[in-house]
Design a protein around this motif. Structure first.
Motif, short mmCIF file in Angstrom:
data_model
loop_
_atom_site.label_atom_id
_atom_site.label_comp_id
_atom_site.label_asym_id
_atom_site.label_seq_id
_atom_site.Cartn_x
_atom_site.Cartn_y
_atom_site.Cartn_z
N VAL A 81 25.12 149.79 3.90
CA VAL A 81 26.08 150.87 3.72
C VAL A 81 25.43 151.87 2.77
CG1 VAL A 81 28.34 151.54 2.81
CG2 VAL A 81 28.10 149.38 4.05
N PRO A 82 25.36 153.14 3.14
CA PRO A 82 24.72 154.12 2.24
C PRO A 82 25.60 154.42 1.03
CG PRO A 82 25.71 155.25 4.09
CD PRO A 82 25.86 153.78 4.37
N TYR A 83 24.98 154.91 -0.02
CA TYR A 83 25.76 155.42 -1.14
C TYR A 83 26.47 156.71 -0.73
CZ TYR A 83 23.61 152.12 -4.39
OH TYR A 83 23.22 150.99 -5.03
N LEU A 84 27.48 157.07 -1.47
CA LEU A 84 28.32 158.21 -1.11
C LEU A 84 27.71 159.51 -1.61
CD1 LEU A 84 31.76 156.58 -1.96
CD2 LEU A 84 30.36 156.32 0.09
N TYR A 85 26.43 159.71 -1.34
CA TYR A 85 25.72 160.91 -1.79
C TYR A 85 25.23 161.70 -0.59
CZ TYR A 85 25.38 158.82 -6.49
OH TYR A 85 25.65 158.29 -7.72
N ALA A 86 25.12 163.02 -0.79
CA ALA A 86 24.45 163.87 0.19
C ALA A 86 22.95 163.55 0.20
CB ALA A 86 24.72 165.34 -0.14
N PRO A 87 22.20 163.99 1.21
CA PRO A 87 20.88 163.37 1.47
C PRO A 87 19.64 164.03 0.87
CG PRO A 87 21.50 164.72 3.33
CD PRO A 87 22.64 164.82 2.34
N VAL A 88 19.73 165.20 0.22
CA VAL A 88 18.51 165.93 -0.15
C VAL A 88 17.58 165.10 -1.03
CG1 VAL A 88 17.61 167.88 -1.49
CG2 VAL A 88 19.42 168.25 0.19
N TYR A 89 18.14 164.46 -2.07
CA TYR A 89 17.27 163.67 -2.96
C TYR A 89 16.57 162.55 -2.20
CZ TYR A 89 15.74 160.24 -6.36
OH TYR A 89 14.98 159.33 -7.05
N LEU A 90 17.29 161.85 -1.35
CA LEU A 90 16.71 160.70 -0.66
C LEU A 90 15.57 161.12 0.27
CD1 LEU A 90 20.00 158.75 0.10
CD2 LEU A 90 18.17 158.05 -1.44
N TYR A 91 15.73 162.25 0.95
CA TYR A 91 14.66 162.69 1.84
C TYR A 91 13.47 163.23 1.06
CZ TYR A 91 17.15 161.82 6.15
OH TYR A 91 17.76 161.19 7.21
N LEU A 92 13.72 163.89 -0.06
CA LEU A 92 12.61 164.34 -0.90
C LEU A 92 11.89 163.14 -1.50
CD1 LEU A 92 11.00 166.58 -2.26
CD2 LEU A 92 12.76 166.66 -4.06
N ALA A 93 12.64 162.15 -1.97
CA ALA A 93 12.03 160.93 -2.51
C ALA A 93 11.24 160.19 -1.44
CB ALA A 93 13.10 160.03 -3.11
N ALA A 94 11.75 160.21 -0.21
CA ALA A 94 11.03 159.57 0.90
C ALA A 94 9.70 160.27 1.15
CB ALA A 94 11.89 159.57 2.16
N ALA A 95 9.71 161.60 1.08
CA ALA A 95 8.47 162.35 1.30
C ALA A 95 7.44 162.04 0.21
CB ALA A 95 8.77 163.85 1.33
N VAL A 96 7.89 161.98 -1.04
CA VAL A 96 6.98 161.67 -2.14
C VAL A 96 6.50 160.22 -2.04
CG1 VAL A 96 6.75 161.50 -4.65
CG2 VAL A 96 8.00 163.42 -3.64
N GLN A 194 24.07 169.67 -1.27
CA GLN A 194 23.61 168.64 -0.37
C GLN A 194 22.78 167.57 -1.09
OE1 GLN A 194 24.73 167.95 2.32
NE2 GLN A 194 25.28 169.72 3.53
N THR A 195 22.72 167.68 -2.41
CA THR A 195 22.17 166.62 -3.25
C THR A 195 23.29 165.78 -3.84
OG1 THR A 195 20.26 168.00 -3.79
CG2 THR A 195 20.68 166.12 -5.23
N LYS A 196 24.33 166.47 -4.31
CA LYS A 196 25.52 165.79 -4.83
C LYS A 196 26.72 166.66 -4.47
CE LYS A 196 26.81 163.05 -8.86
NZ LYS A 196 26.49 162.74 -10.28
N GLN A 197 27.53 166.17 -3.56
CA GLN A 197 28.51 167.01 -2.89
C GLN A 197 29.63 167.52 -3.77
OE1 GLN A 197 27.91 163.84 -2.42
NE2 GLN A 197 29.73 162.62 -2.00
N THR A 198 29.79 166.99 -4.97
CA THR A 198 30.86 167.45 -5.85
C THR A 198 30.71 168.92 -6.23
OG1 THR A 198 29.58 166.54 -7.69
CG2 THR A 198 31.38 165.20 -6.84
#
Length: 520
Positions: A81-96, A194-198
């Protein structure tokens, strides 16, 4: 007579140009020292192969899913189950992470993104204050104040979580807006959201600070709304609607904790950096900014927006120190601007003692933030204990659910399963999408799908509170409550009918065993 003479000399020194130079140097050196403390701690922690905060583990599991071409926003199950966050950080972290690799330092990619985002945030704070005041020392002090909050804010500045990138993008958006690049600011706000939807409502509100330039404001708001809608629609389309389910539907279902809401201002905002707030209030009283000016509008809207939206987050269950990071980043900016305004007033009015007092207050605030970084760096003993824990997981037969530390399971050659916080939010959410995973969870407990369940607490809350009834035999893991960890695997939970040979493999002289009703 001697006391009077000493007082005269002290007052004379306080009015002298030398006093100002010495105190400015002290402020700069303290800021630099706080930056060095952060760099030292971050460098030591970036390369550490195990988690330094419990959410990190399943953030890395999410990044590995991206690297392996698996979906991030998928139907909830006990497997993921994913965390309740938007995806920008995760995709940037995946690239790094793809560049630096996983290898012996699995978390390095995630932590590098966070640490670099913190440094960019410091640069953005410096630039904001310098833009406003054209003074270097207050700008340096502002950046020093923010980076000095590392220990006070739970060391989230170099942890593999979304918060530092969120703050970084927020500050860059504010800098672009303050310098008049409103379209760029609107696009940065979309990335931030899109990093943190709040931040979605907060960004719209802050862009409205440009109401005195209506055409530019409308263009920025239109850009923001269109870009935000397009990004949301595209992500929903790509994930079959699961992006919206997690990021908006499940996230809004978290309950309010009224005590946290009531104590937010005095306990979370004001008390930790009280001297900085005294400087800010003094500047408001003594320099009296023009309320209707563009500058006052910008700072007023941002202050209400940032402090207000973080209050809304902090009031809900699950909020931690990381939620306060944007507030302290913005307070750092206001602190730097307030310093500059008071120093300017002292110079303009021929009151050098005011400048001395402001610089003393700034130095005192920065000095109060000094900490021992060694307390947040894992020791060799802690590393050895975690390696032993991973080895014990590897030796366990069957499927093992490490309930809060999924990457530890992967290191042990086991399958990673859902994190308790992400899964618990789905189980507590209303609506049909949660029903299949709720039934799967109940069946797993009833049928003892897992040979062992590893938990941080033998008395879990919420949807997990009865898991100890299905797995009542508890054996301690031997991992201690480390200072740099908010939560750590503490107990192996086993069914009563666990084969004696299996339970014996976990027993050592220093382990605590709680049969809790088992004939053992």
């Amino acid at each position: 007579m001697q006391i009077d003479e000493w007082q005269d000399r002290a007052m004379g020194w306080a009015r002298s140009p030398q006093a100002k130079r010495v105190l400015e140097a002290a402020v700069v050196l303290l800021s630099a020292f706080l930056l060095l403390l952060f760099l030292y701690a971050a460098w030591r922690r970036v390369r550490y192969p195990f988690e330094v905060e419990w959410i990190e583990s399943n953030m890395l599991v999410s990044v590995l899913r991206i690297l392996h071409g698996q979906g991030l926003y998928v139907a909830p199950s006990l497997d993921f189950v994913p965390y309740l966050y938007a995806p920008v950080y995760l995709y940037l972290a995946a690239a790094v992470t793809k560049v630096v690799g996983v290898g012996d330092h699995g978390y390095a990619g995630l932590r590098l993104v966070s640490a670099l985002a913190t440094l960019v945030s410091c640069a953005a704070i410096y630039a904001l204050v310098k833009t406003e005041t054209a003074r270097r020392v207050p700008a340096i002090a502002a950046a020093g104040l923010y980076v000095g909050c590392y220990a006070m804010l739970g060391t989230f500045f170099d942890i593999g979580r979304v918060d530092t990138l969120f703050v970084c993008l927020m500050l860059l958006a504010l800098l672009a807006q303050r310098r008049g690049y409103l379209i760029l600011a609107a696009l940065l706000w979309v990335l931030c959201a899109q990093t943190k939807q709040t931040v979605f409502p907060m960004a719209f509100f802050i862009l409205c600070a440009e109401w005195q330039r209506p055409r530019r404001m409308v263009a920025a708001l239109a850009t923001y709304v269109v870009a935000a809608e397009v990004s949301i629609h595209a992500l929903n389309h790509a994930t079959g609607g699961w992006y919206g389910y997690y990021v908006f539907h499940v996230a809004k279902g978290l309950p309010i904790v009224w005590r946290q809401a009531a104590l937010y201002l005095p306990t979370n905002v004001l008390a930790p950096i009280g001297i900085a707030w005294v400087v800010i209030v003094a500047a408001l009283v003594l320099t009296r900014p023009q309320i209707k000016s563009a500058v006052a509008m910008f700072y007023g809207f941002v202050s209400v927006g940032v402090i207000g939206i973080v209050w809304a987050v902090q009031a809900h269950r699950g909020a931690s120190n990381n939620a306060m990071m944007p507030v302290f980043a913005w307070v750092a900016v206001m602190f730097g601007v307030a310093m500059a305004r008071l120093l300017e007033r002292g110079e303009r009015r021929g009151m050098p003692q005011l400048s001395t007092l402001v610089l003393v207050a700034a130095a005192a605030q920065l000095a109060a933030l000094i900490y021992n970084p060694g307390g947040y760096i894992p020791t060799q003993n802690q590393r050895a204990a975690t390696e032993q824990f991973i080895g014990e997981l590897r030796a366990l037969p069957g499927d093992v659910w490490v309930i809060d530390h999924g990457y530890d399971a992967l290191l042990a050659g086991k399958q990673a399963h859902s994190d308790v916080q992400a899964l618990g939010a789905v189980l507590d959410a209303p609506g049909l999408p949660s029903q299949p995973v709720r039934e799967e969870f109940e069946a797993a407990k009833r049928d003892h799908r897992f040979s062992v369940v590893v938990v941080d607490n033998t008395n879990p809350k919420g949807s997990f509170q009865d898991i100890d009834q299905a797995y009542p035999l508890a054996i301690s893991t031997g991992l201690g409550p480390y200072r740099y960890m908010t939560s750590q695997a503490q107990w192996f939970l086993l069914p009563c009918e666990t084969p004696l040979a299996l339970s014996r493999t976990l027993e050592t002289a220093d382990r605590t065993i709680m049969p809790r009703g088992c004939d053992y």
